[in-house]
Scaffold this active site. Sequence first.
Site, PDB file in Angstrom:
ATOM      1  N   CYS A 173       0.844  -1.192   0.000  1.00 22.40           N
ATOM      2  CA  CYS A 173       0.000   0.000   0.000  1.00 22.40           C
ATOM      3  C   CYS A 173       0.881   1.244   0.000  1.00 22.40           C
ATOM      4  CB  CYS A 173      -0.891  -0.016   1.232  1.00 22.40           C
ATOM      5  SG  CYS A 173      -1.512   1.596   1.703  1.00 22.40           S
ATOM      6  N   GLU A 174       0.646   2.135  -0.960  1.00 23.42           N
ATOM      7  CA  GLU A 174       1.516   3.300  -1.051  1.00 23.42           C
ATOM      8  C   GLU A 174       1.202   4.356   0.005  1.00 23.42           C
ATOM      9  OE1 GLU A 174       1.055   4.780  -4.998  1.00 23.42           O
ATOM     10  OE2 GLU A 174      -0.586   6.107  -4.475  1.00 23.42           O
ATOM     11  N   HIS A 175       0.115   4.205   0.705  1.00 24.98           N
ATOM     12  CA  HIS A 175      -0.225   5.179   1.741  1.00 24.98           C
ATOM     13  C   HIS A 175       0.377   4.816   3.095  1.00 24.98           C
ATOM     14  CE1 HIS A 175      -3.986   5.870  -0.906  1.00 24.98           C
ATOM     15  NE2 HIS A 175      -2.980   6.629  -1.297  1.00 24.98           N
ATOM     16  N   HIS A 176       0.551   3.512   3.352  1.00 23.55           N
ATOM     17  CA  HIS A 176       1.036   3.076   4.666  1.00 23.55           C
ATOM     18  C   HIS A 176       2.276   2.188   4.599  1.00 23.55           C
ATOM     19  CE1 HIS A 176      -3.348   3.883   5.166  1.00 23.55           C
ATOM     20  NE2 HIS A 176      -2.925   4.477   6.270  1.00 23.55           N
ATOM     21  N   GLN A 194      -5.006  -0.364  -4.989  1.00 26.01           N
ATOM     22  CA  GLN A 194      -5.573  -1.516  -5.685  1.00 26.01           C
ATOM     23  C   GLN A 194      -6.245  -1.135  -7.003  1.00 26.01           C
ATOM     24  OE1 GLN A 194      -7.848  -4.129  -3.128  1.00 26.01           O
ATOM     25  NE2 GLN A 194      -8.939  -5.016  -4.865  1.00 26.01           N
ATOM     26  N   CYS A 209      -3.144  -2.538   6.135  1.00 26.25           N
ATOM     27  CA  CYS A 209      -3.322  -1.246   6.813  1.00 26.25           C
ATOM     28  C   CYS A 209      -4.733  -1.118   7.362  1.00 26.25           C
ATOM     29  CB  CYS A 209      -2.984  -0.090   5.870  1.00 26.25           C
ATOM     30  SG  CYS A 209      -3.865  -0.131   4.310  1.00 26.25           S
ATOM     31  N   HIS A 214      -6.064  -5.632   2.698  1.00 30.04           N
ATOM     32  CA  HIS A 214      -5.126  -4.531   2.961  1.00 30.04           C
ATOM     33  C   HIS A 214      -4.736  -4.578   4.435  1.00 30.04           C
ATOM     34  CE1 HIS A 214      -6.032  -2.044  -0.780  1.00 30.04           C
ATOM     35  NE2 HIS A 214      -6.797  -3.121  -0.884  1.00 30.04           N
TER      36      HIS A 214
HETATM   37 ZN   LIG Z   1      -2.922   1.642   3.285  1.00 26.72          ZN
END
Ligand SMILES: [Zn+2]
Length: 257
Positions: free
Chosen positions: A148-151, A189, A219, A217
């Site tokens: 995941c590119e956010h977390h 995704q 996260c 996910h």
């Molecule tokens: Zn994430």
Amino acid sequence: MERSNPGQLSQNEKAVGSARDTSVNGHLLEGVVKVRGRTAGSVGVPAETSAQPSSVMESWKEERTRSVEDNEMSLPSLAAAYNTILRGLGEDPQRQGLLKTPWRAATAMQYFTKGYQEKIIDILNDAIFDEDHDEMVIVKDIDMFSMCEHHLVPIFGKVHIGYLPNKRVLGLSKLARIVEIYSRRLQVQERLTKQIAVAITEALQPAGVGVVVEATHMCMVMRGVQKMNSKTVTSTMLGVFREDPKTRDEFLTLIRS
Ligand SMILES: [Zn+2]
């Protein structure tokens, strides 16, 4: 991006369906350009979106790559960064169990993102065949591991791919390789799903392509945002898979059987 709603098919089709009148390729190009424009312009872009426009949604032919030499060169600074992270977490990087952790973590992260080192076009060379086959080709349950590119924590699940050939077919193992290249990068995704479909379309010019990704996910699971076993489902339907409900239904039925 995380969504907990597993019934996302219609939502994605709606997003994809805005270019209904254009050809498969015209539609694809529009989708790519749109995403590019959004990431390139900084005004109004949420802080969480990627700040590196070149790494996202490029056309498969012009992907930026990372080399093995780049890995070697950046390993010390990556390890130093992990050392900082350990301290920031209140840990002591000098205690025995953590002594090699920054190097291990840096090496592992490079492996988790090794998709940056590969180009789709390289694996497709010599794998596209002229064939009069005009029945749907489906490869389902392809294992997928991404980040995941956010977390920066794992996303994992299954990818199902179907396409209706138009005089050209792809070696079956290459579908899994396409998944591997795009998933071993920092991802959301939705983009992963679309990139796979776009790559197959650009390589084969098929009558249509369908890609469904079912993923967990970490996260979301680890932070208790959603229940342990729920999955996020995304889909991209292009060409006849989008325009013809019977073709789409056949694909969706076959991947669930
Ligand atoms: Zn994430």
